[in-house]
Design a protein around this motif. Structure first.
Motif, PDB file in Angstrom:
ATOM      1  N   SER A  57     -24.322 -27.912  71.124  1.00 51.78           N
ATOM      2  CA  SER A  57     -24.897 -29.104  71.753  1.00 51.78           C
ATOM      3  C   SER A  57     -24.672 -29.111  73.257  1.00 51.78           C
ATOM      4  O   SER A  57     -25.585 -29.389  74.031  1.00 51.78           O
ATOM      5  CB  SER A  57     -24.313 -30.380  71.134  1.00 51.78           C
ATOM      6  OG  SER A  57     -24.728 -30.491  69.800  1.00 51.78           O
ATOM      7  N   GLY A  62     -26.631 -31.191  75.785  1.00 51.08           N
ATOM      8  CA  GLY A  62     -26.617 -32.338  74.890  1.00 51.08           C
ATOM      9  C   GLY A  62     -25.231 -32.803  74.518  1.00 51.08           C
ATOM     10  O   GLY A  62     -24.222 -32.234  74.924  1.00 51.08           O
ATOM     11  N   VAL A 108     -32.819 -43.335  70.006  1.00 49.41           N
ATOM     12  CA  VAL A 108     -32.628 -42.022  70.649  1.00 49.41           C
ATOM     13  C   VAL A 108     -33.548 -40.947  70.085  1.00 49.41           C
ATOM     14  O   VAL A 108     -33.402 -39.769  70.420  1.00 49.41           O
ATOM     15  CB  VAL A 108     -31.152 -41.555  70.534  1.00 49.41           C
ATOM     16  CG1 VAL A 108     -30.227 -42.541  71.216  1.00 49.41           C
ATOM     17  CG2 VAL A 108     -30.748 -41.311  69.083  1.00 49.41           C
ATOM     18  N   SER A 109     -34.510 -41.317  69.275  1.00 45.90           N
ATOM     19  CA  SER A 109     -35.328 -40.326  68.557  1.00 45.90           C
ATOM     20  C   SER A 109     -35.991 -39.296  69.470  1.00 45.90           C
ATOM     21  O   SER A 109     -36.105 -38.126  69.101  1.00 45.90           O
ATOM     22  CB  SER A 109     -36.374 -41.018  67.688  1.00 45.90           C
ATOM     23  OG  SER A 109     -37.269 -41.760  68.498  1.00 45.90           O
ATOM     24  N   GLU A 110     -36.427 -39.703  70.662  1.00 42.61           N
ATOM     25  CA  GLU A 110     -37.103 -38.755  71.558  1.00 42.61           C
ATOM     26  C   GLU A 110     -36.148 -37.728  72.167  1.00 42.61           C
ATOM     27  O   GLU A 110     -36.576 -36.654  72.568  1.00 42.61           O
ATOM     28  CB  GLU A 110     -37.857 -39.506  72.654  1.00 42.61           C
ATOM     29  CG  GLU A 110     -39.052 -40.254  72.115  1.00 42.61           C
ATOM     30  CD  GLU A 110     -39.855 -40.948  73.200  1.00 42.61           C
ATOM     31  OE1 GLU A 110     -39.763 -40.540  74.373  1.00 42.61           O
ATOM     32  OE2 GLU A 110     -40.583 -41.895  72.849  1.00 42.61           O
ATOM     33  N   GLN A 111     -34.860 -38.052  72.242  1.00 38.05           N
ATOM     34  CA  GLN A 111     -33.868 -37.135  72.805  1.00 38.05           C
ATOM     35  C   GLN A 111     -33.053 -36.423  71.719  1.00 38.05           C
ATOM     36  O   GLN A 111     -32.174 -35.635  72.012  1.00 38.05           O
ATOM     37  CB  GLN A 111     -32.879 -37.891  73.719  1.00 38.05           C
ATOM     38  CG  GLN A 111     -33.490 -38.496  74.950  1.00 38.05           C
ATOM     39  CD  GLN A 111     -34.116 -39.869  74.658  1.00 38.05           C
ATOM     40  OE1 GLN A 111     -33.763 -40.559  73.731  1.00 38.05           O
ATOM     41  NE2 GLN A 111     -35.082 -40.234  75.473  1.00 38.05           N
ATOM     42  N   LEU A 112     -33.359 -36.723  70.468  1.00 39.08           N
ATOM     43  CA  LEU A 112     -32.568 -36.216  69.354  1.00 39.08           C
ATOM     44  C   LEU A 112     -33.085 -34.875  68.839  1.00 39.08           C
ATOM     45  O   LEU A 112     -34.276 -34.726  68.561  1.00 39.08           O
ATOM     46  CB  LEU A 112     -32.572 -37.236  68.216  1.00 39.08           C
ATOM     47  CG  LEU A 112     -31.642 -36.965  67.044  1.00 39.08           C
ATOM     48  CD1 LEU A 112     -30.179 -36.998  67.478  1.00 39.08           C
ATOM     49  CD2 LEU A 112     -31.884 -38.003  65.948  1.00 39.08           C
ATOM     50  N   HIS A 140     -27.937 -34.968  71.064  1.00 38.32           N
ATOM     51  CA  HIS A 140     -28.690 -35.882  71.912  1.00 38.32           C
ATOM     52  C   HIS A 140     -28.813 -35.196  73.254  1.00 38.32           C
ATOM     53  O   HIS A 140     -27.812 -34.885  73.897  1.00 38.32           O
ATOM     54  CB  HIS A 140     -27.959 -37.220  72.068  1.00 38.32           C
ATOM     55  CG  HIS A 140     -28.676 -38.158  72.962  1.00 38.32           C
ATOM     56  ND1 HIS A 140     -28.557 -38.120  74.338  1.00 38.32           N
ATOM     57  CD2 HIS A 140     -29.551 -39.161  72.686  1.00 38.32           C
ATOM     58  CE1 HIS A 140     -29.320 -39.059  74.871  1.00 38.32           C
ATOM     59  NE2 HIS A 140     -29.928 -39.704  73.891  1.00 38.32           N
ATOM     60  N   LEU A 141     -30.025 -34.926  73.708  1.00 39.09           N
ATOM     61  CA  LEU A 141     -30.233 -34.242  74.985  1.00 39.09           C
ATOM     62  C   LEU A 141     -30.058 -35.228  76.130  1.00 39.09           C
ATOM     63  O   LEU A 141     -30.711 -36.275  76.173  1.00 39.09           O
ATOM     64  CB  LEU A 141     -31.615 -33.595  75.023  1.00 39.09           C
ATOM     65  CG  LEU A 141     -31.847 -32.539  73.951  1.00 39.09           C
ATOM     66  CD1 LEU A 141     -33.263 -31.998  74.036  1.00 39.09           C
ATOM     67  CD2 LEU A 141     -30.834 -31.415  74.049  1.00 39.09           C
ATOM     68  N   GLY A 142     -29.140 -34.908  77.022  1.00 35.78           N
ATOM     69  CA  GLY A 142     -28.837 -35.776  78.153  1.00 35.78           C
ATOM     70  C   GLY A 142     -27.784 -36.804  77.805  1.00 35.78           C
ATOM     71  O   GLY A 142     -27.300 -36.880  76.669  1.00 35.78           O
ATOM     72  N   ASP A 143     -27.407 -37.586  78.825  1.00 38.69           N
ATOM     73  CA  ASP A 143     -26.415 -38.640  78.626  1.00 38.69           C
ATOM     74  C   ASP A 143     -26.953 -39.677  77.647  1.00 38.69           C
ATOM     75  O   ASP A 143     -28.141 -39.997  77.654  1.00 38.69           O
ATOM     76  CB  ASP A 143     -26.074 -39.311  79.962  1.00 38.69           C
ATOM     77  CG  ASP A 143     -25.431 -38.344  80.957  1.00 38.69           C
ATOM     78  OD1 ASP A 143     -24.873 -37.307  80.524  1.00 38.69           O
ATOM     79  OD2 ASP A 143     -25.485 -38.630  82.162  1.00 38.69           O
ATOM     80  N   LEU A 144     -26.058 -40.202  76.820  1.00 33.59           N
ATOM     81  CA  LEU A 144     -26.444 -41.158  75.786  1.00 33.59           C
ATOM     82  C   LEU A 144     -25.954 -42.551  76.215  1.00 33.59           C
ATOM     83  O   LEU A 144     -24.746 -42.791  76.261  1.00 33.59           O
ATOM     84  CB  LEU A 144     -25.819 -40.741  74.452  1.00 33.59           C
ATOM     85  CG  LEU A 144     -26.371 -41.365  73.194  1.00 33.59           C
ATOM     86  CD1 LEU A 144     -26.021 -40.484  72.000  1.00 33.59           C
ATOM     87  CD2 LEU A 144     -25.885 -42.762  72.949  1.00 33.59           C
TER      88      LEU A 144
END
Length: 188
Positions: A57, A62, A108-112, A140-144
């Protein structure tokens, strides 16, 4: 699911991130779980050997998540006998407790990156030097942002002790009381 211990009902079906209790305040302060928090590699999971061996990740920019949707420990262990998911559940033993943060899947679906897609990427791109929890780890891509966190709790005593708290309307005094209770219980 009995091998998930006392937390079986709580974790099963959800999308979760876990961290050491003493690291939660930096998440609250940042208002996000950061891909690159101000934590040295020696303090992070599986990072002591540098970027070539970062967990999958982190290597793709991620944050590692546990996707317990449809997860069954018994069948998972038959399919992936060397998977180390139980190292983290209910918590990393050296931590003596953990904070679990439930992520709102829809938010978060678009970054998941799903466990299936992450495992496929790991195989197809030859990322075998990077640790992965097959068929369980999502990214998760990027900060969450913490606005995507549905619920949160602190746990110890093999998951038998659970203290819920509100991360959206975080109360430092209340959390500090829970932290002191945990520290006294585990002798920290």
């Amino acid at each position: 699911m009995g091998t998930m211990g006392e937390l079986h009902g709580r974790l099963h079906g959800g999308l979760w991130h876990t961290t050491r209790p003493d690291r939660l305040l930096s998440i609250v302060q940042s208002r996000a779980i950061l891909v690159e928090p101000d934590i040295g590699d020696r303090e992070r999971s599986n990072t002591a050997n540098g970027p070539k061996n970062y967990p999958i990740s982190r290597s793709i920019g991620g944050i590692s998540l546990f996707d317990f949707d449809g997860f069954h420990p018994e069948s998972h262990e038959k399919l992936f006998p060397v998977s180390s998911w139980h190292f983290f559940v209910p918590y990393v033993r050296s931590w003596r407790g953990a904070v679990w943060l439930e992520i709102e899947r829809e938010v978060v679906s678009e970054q998941l990156v799903s466990p299936t897609a992450l495992l496929r990427k790991w195989k197809e791109e030859g990322l075998h030097g990077h640790n992965i929890l097959p068929a369980l780890e999502a990214a998760h891509l990027g900060d969450l942002p913490i606005s995507a966190i549905r619920s949160a709790f602190l746990t110890w005593d093999n998951g038998r002790e659970v203290r819920e708290f509100n991360i959206q309307d975080f109360d430092h005094v209340l959390f500090n009381q829970k932290l002191i209770e945990w520290q006294e219980a585990v002798g920290k």
